[in-house]
Design a protein around this motif. Structure first.
Motif, PDB file in Angstrom:
ATOM      1  N   ARG A 245       0.839  -1.206   0.000  1.00 53.17           N
ATOM      2  CA  ARG A 245       0.000   0.000   0.000  1.00 53.17           C
ATOM      3  C   ARG A 245       0.876   1.260   0.000  1.00 53.17           C
ATOM      4  O   ARG A 245       0.591   2.222  -0.718  1.00 53.17           O
ATOM      5  CB  ARG A 245      -0.912  -0.013   1.232  1.00 53.17           C
ATOM      6  CG  ARG A 245      -2.003   1.022   1.171  1.00 53.17           C
ATOM      7  CD  ARG A 245      -2.982   0.899   2.341  1.00 53.17           C
ATOM      8  NE  ARG A 245      -3.464  -0.466   2.513  1.00 53.17           N
ATOM      9  CZ  ARG A 245      -3.295  -1.180   3.641  1.00 53.17           C
ATOM     10  NH1 ARG A 245      -2.702  -0.677   4.682  1.00 53.17           N
ATOM     11  NH2 ARG A 245      -3.761  -2.420   3.714  1.00 53.17           N
TER      12      ARG A 245
ATOM     13  N   GLY B  54       2.424   1.831  -3.466  1.00 50.27           N
ATOM     14  CA  GLY B  54       1.403   2.356  -4.373  1.00 50.27           C
ATOM     15  C   GLY B  54       1.095   3.818  -4.108  1.00 50.27           C
ATOM     16  O   GLY B  54       0.971   4.624  -5.031  1.00 50.27           O
ATOM     17  N   ARG B  55       0.984   4.167  -2.836  1.00 53.05           N
ATOM     18  CA  ARG B  55       0.699   5.558  -2.460  1.00 53.05           C
ATOM     19  C   ARG B  55       1.866   6.457  -2.871  1.00 53.05           C
ATOM     20  O   ARG B  55       1.649   7.551  -3.416  1.00 53.05           O
ATOM     21  CB  ARG B  55       0.488   5.634  -0.951  1.00 53.05           C
ATOM     22  CG  ARG B  55       0.028   6.995  -0.490  1.00 53.05           C
ATOM     23  CD  ARG B  55      -0.129   7.067   1.022  1.00 53.05           C
ATOM     24  NE  ARG B  55      -0.964   5.991   1.539  1.00 53.05           N
ATOM     25  CZ  ARG B  55      -0.601   5.199   2.548  1.00 53.05           C
ATOM     26  NH1 ARG B  55       0.556   5.329   3.133  1.00 53.05           N
ATOM     27  NH2 ARG B  55      -1.422   4.262   2.972  1.00 53.05           N
TER      28      ARG B  55
ATOM     29  N   TRP C 279       4.013   6.038  -5.319  1.00 53.67           N
ATOM     30  CA  TRP C 279       4.014   6.230  -6.768  1.00 53.67           C
ATOM     31  C   TRP C 279       2.914   7.179  -7.209  1.00 53.67           C
ATOM     32  O   TRP C 279       3.104   7.977  -8.129  1.00 53.67           O
ATOM     33  CB  TRP C 279       3.918   4.883  -7.493  1.00 53.67           C
ATOM     34  CG  TRP C 279       5.275   4.312  -7.715  1.00 53.67           C
ATOM     35  CD1 TRP C 279       5.947   3.451  -6.890  1.00 53.67           C
ATOM     36  CD2 TRP C 279       6.148   4.604  -8.787  1.00 53.67           C
ATOM     37  NE1 TRP C 279       7.186   3.187  -7.396  1.00 53.67           N
ATOM     38  CE2 TRP C 279       7.340   3.876  -8.569  1.00 53.67           C
ATOM     39  CE3 TRP C 279       6.045   5.404  -9.912  1.00 53.67           C
ATOM     40  CZ2 TRP C 279       8.410   3.934  -9.444  1.00 53.67           C
ATOM     41  CZ3 TRP C 279       7.122   5.449 -10.789  1.00 53.67           C
ATOM     42  CH2 TRP C 279       8.289   4.725 -10.548  1.00 53.67           C
ATOM     43  N   GLY C 280       1.778   7.100  -6.560  1.00 55.78           N
ATOM     44  CA  GLY C 280       0.697   8.034  -6.874  1.00 55.78           C
ATOM     45  C   GLY C 280       1.103   9.463  -6.564  1.00 55.78           C
ATOM     46  O   GLY C 280       0.846  10.386  -7.352  1.00 55.78           O
ATOM     47  N   TRP C 281       1.737   9.639  -5.418  1.00 57.03           N
ATOM     48  CA  TRP C 281       2.206  10.980  -5.039  1.00 57.03           C
ATOM     49  C   TRP C 281       3.276  11.476  -6.007  1.00 57.03           C
ATOM     50  O   TRP C 281       3.282  12.637  -6.398  1.00 57.03           O
ATOM     51  CB  TRP C 281       2.776  10.972  -3.625  1.00 57.03           C
ATOM     52  CG  TRP C 281       1.761  10.736  -2.553  1.00 57.03           C
ATOM     53  CD1 TRP C 281       0.398  10.849  -2.650  1.00 57.03           C
ATOM     54  CD2 TRP C 281       2.024  10.357  -1.211  1.00 57.03           C
ATOM     55  NE1 TRP C 281      -0.187  10.561  -1.446  1.00 57.03           N
ATOM     56  CE2 TRP C 281       0.788  10.257  -0.545  1.00 57.03           C
ATOM     57  CE3 TRP C 281       3.183  10.082  -0.496  1.00 57.03           C
ATOM     58  CZ2 TRP C 281       0.677   9.900   0.799  1.00 57.03           C
ATOM     59  CZ3 TRP C 281       3.076   9.725   0.834  1.00 57.03           C
ATOM     60  CH2 TRP C 281       1.837   9.644   1.465  1.00 57.03           C
ATOM     61  N   ARG C 282       4.188  10.590  -6.402  1.00 54.46           N
ATOM     62  CA  ARG C 282       5.250  10.974  -7.333  1.00 54.46           C
ATOM     63  C   ARG C 282       4.656  11.438  -8.664  1.00 54.46           C
ATOM     64  O   ARG C 282       5.062  12.469  -9.212  1.00 54.46           O
ATOM     65  CB  ARG C 282       6.184   9.785  -7.556  1.00 54.46           C
ATOM     66  CG  ARG C 282       7.291  10.064  -8.539  1.00 54.46           C
ATOM     67  CD  ARG C 282       8.164   8.856  -8.745  1.00 54.46           C
ATOM     68  NE  ARG C 282       9.132   9.098  -9.804  1.00 54.46           N
ATOM     69  CZ  ARG C 282      10.066   8.245 -10.153  1.00 54.46           C
ATOM     70  NH1 ARG C 282      10.187   7.093  -9.538  1.00 54.46           N
ATOM     71  NH2 ARG C 282      10.889   8.538 -11.128  1.00 54.46           N
ATOM     72  N   ARG C 283       3.681  10.689  -9.177  1.00 54.05           N
ATOM     73  CA  ARG C 283       3.044  11.070 -10.445  1.00 54.05           C
ATOM     74  C   ARG C 283       2.348  12.422 -10.338  1.00 54.05           C
ATOM     75  O   ARG C 283       2.417  13.236 -11.262  1.00 54.05           O
ATOM     76  CB  ARG C 283       2.032   9.999 -10.854  1.00 54.05           C
ATOM     77  CG  ARG C 283       2.666   8.791 -11.452  1.00 54.05           C
ATOM     78  CD  ARG C 283       1.636   7.875 -12.103  1.00 54.05           C
ATOM     79  NE  ARG C 283       2.147   6.525 -12.096  1.00 54.05           N
ATOM     80  CZ  ARG C 283       1.709   5.548 -11.321  1.00 54.05           C
ATOM     81  NH1 ARG C 283       0.716   5.736 -10.497  1.00 54.05           N
ATOM     82  NH2 ARG C 283       2.243   4.353 -11.392  1.00 54.05           N
ATOM     83  N   ARG C 284       1.675  12.652  -9.226  1.00 50.99           N
ATOM     84  CA  ARG C 284       0.973  13.927  -9.039  1.00 50.99           C
ATOM     85  C   ARG C 284       1.959  15.083  -8.973  1.00 50.99           C
ATOM     86  O   ARG C 284       1.693  16.162  -9.515  1.00 50.99           O
ATOM     87  CB  ARG C 284       0.125  13.871  -7.771  1.00 50.99           C
ATOM     88  CG  ARG C 284      -1.066  12.939  -7.910  1.00 50.99           C
ATOM     89  CD  ARG C 284      -1.812  12.744  -6.627  1.00 50.99           C
ATOM     90  NE  ARG C 284      -2.624  13.918  -6.337  1.00 50.99           N
ATOM     91  CZ  ARG C 284      -3.408  14.022  -5.279  1.00 50.99           C
ATOM     92  NH1 ARG C 284      -3.496  13.027  -4.413  1.00 50.99           N
ATOM     93  NH2 ARG C 284      -4.120  15.103  -5.079  1.00 50.99           N
TER      94      ARG C 284
ATOM     95  N   GLU D 243       0.820  18.969 -10.234  1.00 52.15           N
ATOM     96  CA  GLU D 243      -0.336  19.207  -9.377  1.00 52.15           C
ATOM     97  C   GLU D 243       0.088  19.846  -8.049  1.00 52.15           C
ATOM     98  O   GLU D 243      -0.640  20.653  -7.489  1.00 52.15           O
ATOM     99  CB  GLU D 243      -1.060  17.883  -9.117  1.00 52.15           C
ATOM    100  CG  GLU D 243      -2.408  18.020  -8.491  1.00 52.15           C
ATOM    101  CD  GLU D 243      -3.135  16.687  -8.399  1.00 52.15           C
ATOM    102  OE1 GLU D 243      -3.989  16.579  -7.511  1.00 52.15           O
ATOM    103  OE2 GLU D 243      -2.857  15.773  -9.205  1.00 52.15           O
TER     104      GLU D 243
ATOM    105  N   ALA E 203       9.091   5.479  -3.858  1.00 56.40           N
ATOM    106  CA  ALA E 203       8.917   5.548  -5.316  1.00 56.40           C
ATOM    107  C   ALA E 203      10.267   5.607  -6.031  1.00 56.40           C
ATOM    108  O   ALA E 203      10.303   5.495  -7.258  1.00 56.40           O
ATOM    109  CB  ALA E 203       8.078   6.768  -5.689  1.00 56.40           C
TER     110      ALA E 203
END
Length: 129
Positions: free
Chosen positions: A45, A48-49, A51-56, A61, A86
């Motif tokens: 988890r 995944g979180r 990587w989501g933050w890195r993409r944002r 954003e 990440a």
């Protein structure tokens, strides 16, 4: 082979308890997990979180970790530490997420491995160093 009117009963000794308001299935008291443990779901988890933050952040954003932390409602220090996941070595990420290999280090320690070389990361994460 069983006949059509035969009944097979399977008894699984589990207990149902509430944890944080949600039902949770508890194993029997004498249950001992097998030697080949699978990956900790908290690590999956967190990766995944991260990587989501890195993409944002890469999408623009958020300009700073402070802005991201405020948006997700977590402490800046926590977001900064977990965002490092990440940036782990690709082989380590592949083995943790796809191979579901168990990590020899805790989630907290895993966050600090991104600064090491990729070979050192693999050795430390999977217990060969």
């Amino acid at each position: 082979m069983t006949r059509g009117n035969d009944t097979i009963r399977v008894l699984i000794p589990l207990k149902l308890r509430k944890k944080n308001g949600r039902p949770k299935i508890m194993p029997p008291a004498d249950y001992s997990p097998s030697e080949d443990q699978t990956q900790d779901p908290h690590i999956l988890r967190a990766i995944g979180r991260a990587w989501g933050w890195r993409r944002r952040m890469e999408a623009g954003e958020f300009a700073t970790i402070q802005e991201l932390a405020e948006a997700v409602g977590l402490a800046e220090r926590h977001v900064s530490r977990q965002l490092r996941l990440a940036y782990l070595a690709p082989e380590v990420l592949k083995r943790l997420t796809c191979g579901r290999e168990a990590s020899a280090v805790s989630l907290y320690d895993l966050c600090f491995l991104a600064g090491e070389t990729w070979q050192e990361q693999a050795g430390r994460v999977f217990g060969r160093a």
